[in-house]
Motif scaffolding. Structure first.
Motif, PDB file in Angstrom:
ATOM      1  N   THR A  35       7.428 -12.839 -16.376  1.00  0.00           N
ATOM      2  CA  THR A  35       6.754 -11.439 -15.851  1.00  0.00           C
ATOM      3  C   THR A  35       7.428 -10.360 -16.728  1.00  0.00           C
ATOM      4  O   THR A  35       8.596 -10.191 -16.809  1.00  0.00           O
ATOM      5  N   GLU A  36       6.343  -9.469 -17.149  1.00  0.00           N
ATOM      6  CA  GLU A  36       6.805  -8.486 -18.236  1.00  0.00           C
ATOM      7  C   GLU A  36       6.525  -7.037 -17.510  1.00  0.00           C
ATOM      8  O   GLU A  36       5.669  -6.855 -17.038  1.00  0.00           O
ATOM      9  N   VAL A  37       7.671  -6.213 -17.761  1.00  0.00           N
ATOM     10  CA  VAL A  37       7.523  -4.680 -17.393  1.00  0.00           C
ATOM     11  C   VAL A  37       6.472  -4.189 -18.502  1.00  0.00           C
ATOM     12  O   VAL A  37       6.766  -4.269 -19.598  1.00  0.00           O
ATOM     13  N   VAL A  38       5.540  -3.615 -18.064  1.00  0.00           N
ATOM     14  CA  VAL A  38       4.503  -2.849 -18.957  1.00  0.00           C
ATOM     15  C   VAL A  38       4.500  -1.437 -18.607  1.00  0.00           C
ATOM     16  O   VAL A  38       3.890  -0.601 -19.468  1.00  0.00           O
ATOM     17  N   GLY A  39       5.150  -0.912 -17.548  1.00  0.00           N
ATOM     18  CA  GLY A  39       4.976   0.574 -17.463  1.00  0.00           C
ATOM     19  C   GLY A  39       6.130   0.719 -16.381  1.00  0.00           C
ATOM     20  O   GLY A  39       6.443  -0.154 -15.371  1.00  0.00           O
ATOM     21  N   SER A  40       7.004   1.971 -16.590  1.00  0.00           N
ATOM     22  CA  SER A  40       8.045   2.133 -15.370  1.00  0.00           C
ATOM     23  C   SER A  40       8.154   3.779 -15.475  1.00  0.00           C
ATOM     24  O   SER A  40       8.415   4.398 -16.562  1.00  0.00           O
ATOM     25  N   VAL A  41       8.032   4.186 -14.231  1.00  0.00           N
ATOM     26  CA  VAL A  41       8.681   5.473 -13.683  1.00  0.00           C
ATOM     27  C   VAL A  41       9.764   5.341 -12.931  1.00  0.00           C
ATOM     28  O   VAL A  41       9.445   5.238 -11.672  1.00  0.00           O
ATOM     29  N   PRO A  42      11.011   5.227 -13.456  1.00  0.00           N
ATOM     30  CA  PRO A  42      11.963   5.087 -12.333  1.00  0.00           C
ATOM     31  C   PRO A  42      11.856   5.991 -11.142  1.00  0.00           C
ATOM     32  O   PRO A  42      11.605   7.184 -10.984  1.00  0.00           O
ATOM     33  N   GLY A  43      12.049   5.211 -10.027  1.00  0.00           N
ATOM     34  CA  GLY A  43      12.228   5.675  -8.803  1.00  0.00           C
ATOM     35  C   GLY A  43      10.787   5.980  -8.059  1.00  0.00           C
ATOM     36  O   GLY A  43      10.526   6.545  -7.116  1.00  0.00           O
ATOM     37  N   VAL A  44       9.701   5.913  -8.974  1.00  0.00           N
ATOM     38  CA  VAL A  44       8.274   5.997  -8.706  1.00  0.00           C
ATOM     39  C   VAL A  44       7.658   4.776  -8.748  1.00  0.00           C
ATOM     40  O   VAL A  44       6.672   4.334  -7.836  1.00  0.00           O
ATOM     41  N   GLU A  45       7.564   4.195  -9.757  1.00  0.00           N
ATOM     42  CA  GLU A  45       6.589   2.905 -10.009  1.00  0.00           C
ATOM     43  C   GLU A  45       6.919   2.164 -11.085  1.00  0.00           C
ATOM     44  O   GLU A  45       7.570   2.259 -11.705  1.00  0.00           O
TER      45      GLU A  45
END
Length: 122
Positions: A35-45
């Motif tokens: 499973t790969e992280v394709v997007g990240s907004v820390p503390g949000v999504e």
């Protein structure tokens, strides 16, 4: 929750491009994938692409919201490869609801134990 076991986690987790390497299924029919992280907004999504060959790829969106001083977590999962992508989102939601509910319940238990000083080390 969907993985039978986690084999490894990239040290960059939860940065974009980092992966969780997991196995799905039951012995002797275990399939290794990631499973790969394709997007990240820390503390949000956190946006993930979970692979489980030959079953395809699912997009998992985990959203965090502050509500009354607590953290509310929403988990949305949809198939993004064929044939799952042909299934209407409302049916996919119904199909994954029990697994995602259990996943969030387990996460809550971990989080609550981690914040309870009487629970000891997690």
């Amino acid at each position: 929750m969907g993985a039978s076991r986690v084999r490894a986690v990239d040290p960059e987790w939860p940065g974009v491009g980092a992966r969780i390497h997991h196995s799905v299924g039951m012995w002797p029919a275990l399939l290794d994938d990631s499973t790969e992280v394709v997007g990240s907004v820390p503390g949000v999504e956190l946006l993930l692409h979970a692979r489980a060959w030959p079953f395809g790829t699912a997009e998992i969106r985990i959203r965090l919201r502050e509500r009354d001083g607590e953290c509310e977590i929403e988990m949305i999962e949809h198939g993004i490869s064929r044939p799952e992508s042909w299934i209407p989102d409302s049916l996919q939601d119904w199909a994954v609801y029990p697994r995602n509910r259990e996943c969030l319940c387990r996460l809550a238990l971990i989080a609550e134990r981690a914040t309870d000083p009487s629970a000891g080390d997690v």
